[in-house]
Design an enzyme around this catalytic site. Structure first.
Site, PDB file in Angstrom:
ATOM      1  NE  ARG A 102      72.229  10.139 -41.647  1.00 30.92           N
ATOM      2  CZ  ARG A 102      71.796   9.207 -42.290  1.00 30.92           C
ATOM      3  NH1 ARG A 102      70.995   9.741 -43.314  1.00 30.92           N
ATOM      4  NH2 ARG A 102      72.535   7.937 -42.583  1.00 30.92           N
ATOM      5  CG  HIS A 129      77.019   5.737 -42.904  1.00 30.68           C
ATOM      6  ND1 HIS A 129      76.241   5.760 -41.849  1.00 30.68           N
ATOM      7  CD2 HIS A 129      76.087   5.275 -43.795  1.00 30.68           C
ATOM      8  CE1 HIS A 129      75.149   5.461 -41.930  1.00 30.68           C
ATOM      9  NE2 HIS A 129      74.839   5.415 -43.203  1.00 30.68           N
ATOM     10  CD  GLN A 132      74.549   0.916 -44.761  1.00 29.15           C
ATOM     11  OE1 GLN A 132      73.868   1.873 -44.648  1.00 29.15           O
ATOM     12  NE2 GLN A 132      74.560  -0.223 -45.125  1.00 29.15           N
ATOM     13  CG  ASP A 223      77.150   5.883 -51.128  1.00 23.65           C
ATOM     14  OD1 ASP A 223      75.955   5.732 -51.237  1.00 23.65           O
ATOM     15  OD2 ASP A 223      77.846   6.576 -50.454  1.00 23.65           O
ATOM     16  CB  CYS A 263      74.701   2.220 -47.685  1.00 22.49           C
ATOM     17  SG  CYS A 263      74.967   3.800 -48.809  1.00 22.49           S
ATOM     18  NE  ARG A 291      72.187   1.326 -40.943  1.00 19.14           N
ATOM     19  CZ  ARG A 291      72.090   2.459 -41.227  1.00 19.14           C
ATOM     20  NH1 ARG A 291      71.658   2.584 -42.519  1.00 19.14           N
ATOM     21  NH2 ARG A 291      71.869   3.431 -40.437  1.00 19.14           N
TER      22      ARG A 291
HETATM   23  N1  NVA Z   1      77.394   8.945 -48.953  1.00 19.34           N
HETATM   24  C1  NVA Z   1      75.693   9.025 -48.694  1.00 19.34           C
HETATM   25  C2  NVA Z   1      75.496   7.688 -47.904  1.00 19.34           C
HETATM   26  C3  NVA Z   1      74.023   7.743 -47.780  1.00 19.34           C
HETATM   27  C4  NVA Z   1      73.493   6.833 -46.793  1.00 19.34           C
HETATM   28  C5  NVA Z   1      75.636  10.291 -48.289  1.00 19.34           C
HETATM   29  O1  NVA Z   1      76.349  10.871 -47.285  1.00 19.34           O
HETATM   30  O2  NVA Z   1      74.588  10.964 -48.680  1.00 19.34           O
HETATM   31  N1   CP Z   2      72.165   3.731 -45.785  1.00 17.81           N
HETATM   32  C1   CP Z   2      71.542   4.835 -44.760  1.00 17.81           C
HETATM   33  O1   CP Z   2      71.996   5.479 -43.826  1.00 17.81           O
HETATM   34  O2   CP Z   2      70.151   5.264 -45.300  1.00 17.81           O
HETATM   35  P1   CP Z   2      69.271   6.659 -44.638  1.00 17.81           P
HETATM   36  O3   CP Z   2      70.173   7.744 -45.183  1.00 17.81           O
HETATM   37  O4   CP Z   2      68.051   6.195 -45.331  1.00 17.81           O
HETATM   38  O5   CP Z   2      69.452   6.479 -43.222  1.00 17.81           O
END
Ligand code: NVA
Ligand code: CP
Length: 307
Positions: A102, A129, A132, A223, A263, A291
């Site tokens: 990540r 992502h 997800q 989101d 998500c 997930r």
């Molecule tokens: N768009 C959000 C998704 C979190 C799971 C982010 O990147 O923070």
């Molecule tokens: N939706 C998602 O990826 O959640 P986290 O940021 O908690 O991993």
């Protein structure tokens, strides 16, 4: 050997196969039957951003499959102190069987993957992502909503939007995206999705009016307005996203049986109202639980690919 960096690299059949494996594993798990298909394997998880779901699902999933997961935050490994990505990739992939990352720039995981001897999974980048979306589509299937699917995504043109674009393009359903002006989806991703859509029959529409997007939709999703790394823009974004909160009134325009997905994490009173989220808590928290199952499906699938 395959990596899982974006859904663009996967066929419709492969995406559905991964989800199917995840559903079978879920059924087995609920029956108390753990199949240790990844026994003695180690998943390295590199986190340069926060996470609740991704960390817990991968770590638990790997354990349930008979393997082990290593949590590596960039505060603890030398990557965070400037050790090159290509060196980190060669070292970690010489000891571990799979890597999940990540991070911020999508190019980082592309570089990592190009030096990795083992499959690399995108656990979220600024651009995509995809894991997800495996859970999201698994949930749509479980709720019996994959026929005549019309998804309305309301909010920021971000990594989730890009991933919805790829999923719709590959699977061939209708996707409407409504963003405020100035927060539109990435043009290159949209072009790619449109190209793929000509083959799959997907209908993709982008607009700035959330009501138009939601009208008759069977799934409505959103989101956060400020993704990880955009914390400084939060106040400005709250102003710019006025009128984009998904609430009961907006949902009234959707199909009578429409469901809401998120998500998570959700910011109540911003992209979604408290009431709407709680009214759809059953599906939203099934989506979160999925997930675990979808990513177990993915890890097993990736492992099978290397023969
Ligand atoms: N768009 C959000 C998704 C979190 C799971 C982010 O990147 O923070
Ligand atoms: N939706 C998602 O990826 O959640 P986290 O940021 O908690 O991993």
């Amino acid at each position: 050997m395959r990596h899982f960096l974006t859904l663009k690299d996967f066929t419709k059949e492969e995406i559905l196969e991964i989800i199917e494996i995840g559903l079978e594993i879920k059924k087995d798990l609920k029956a108390g039957n753990y199949k240790k298909e990844l026994e003695m394997q180690t998943l390295a998880m590199i986190f340069e951003k926060s996470s609740t779901r991704t960390r817990v699902s991968f770590e638990t999933g790997m354990f349930q499959l008979g393997g082990h997961a290593l949590f590596l935050s960039n505060r603890d490994i030398h990557l965070g102190r400037g050790e090159p990505v290509k060196d980190t990739a060669r070292v970690i992939s010489s000891m571990c069987d799979m890597v999940m990352i990540r991070t911020f720039e999508h190019s980082m995981i592309e570089e990592f993957a190009s030096y990795s001897k083992v499959p690399v999974i995108n656990g979220l980048t600024d651009s995509f992502h995809p894991i997800q979306l495996l859970a999201d589509y698994m949930t749509i299937k479980e709720y019996g909503m994959e026929k005549n699917l019309v998804v309305a995504y309301i909010g920021d043109g971000n990594n989730m939007t890009n991933s919805w674009l790829m999923l719709a393009a590959k699977l061939g359903f209708e996707l409407r995206i409504a963003t405020p002006k100035g927060y539109e989806v990435d043009n290159a991703v949209l072009r790619d999705a449109m190209d793929i859509a000509t083959e799959s029959g997907a209908v993709i529409k982008v607009m700035n009016d959330p009501k138009e997007a939601v009208r008759g939709a069977t799934i409505v999703t959103t989101d956060t307005w400020a993704s990880m790394g955009q914390e400084d823009e939060k106040e400005q974004r709250i102003k710019d996203f006025k009128g984009f909160m998904v609430d009961g009134l907006m949902m009234c325009l959707a199909d009578r049986d429409a469901k809401f997905l998120h998500c998570l994490p959700a910011y109540r009173g911003q992209e979604v109202s408290e009431e709407l989220l709680e009214n759809h808590a059953d599906i939203v928290f099934s989506e979160a639980e999925n997930r675990l199952h979808a990513q177990k499906g993915l890890m097993v699938w990736l492992d099978r690919q290397r023969g």
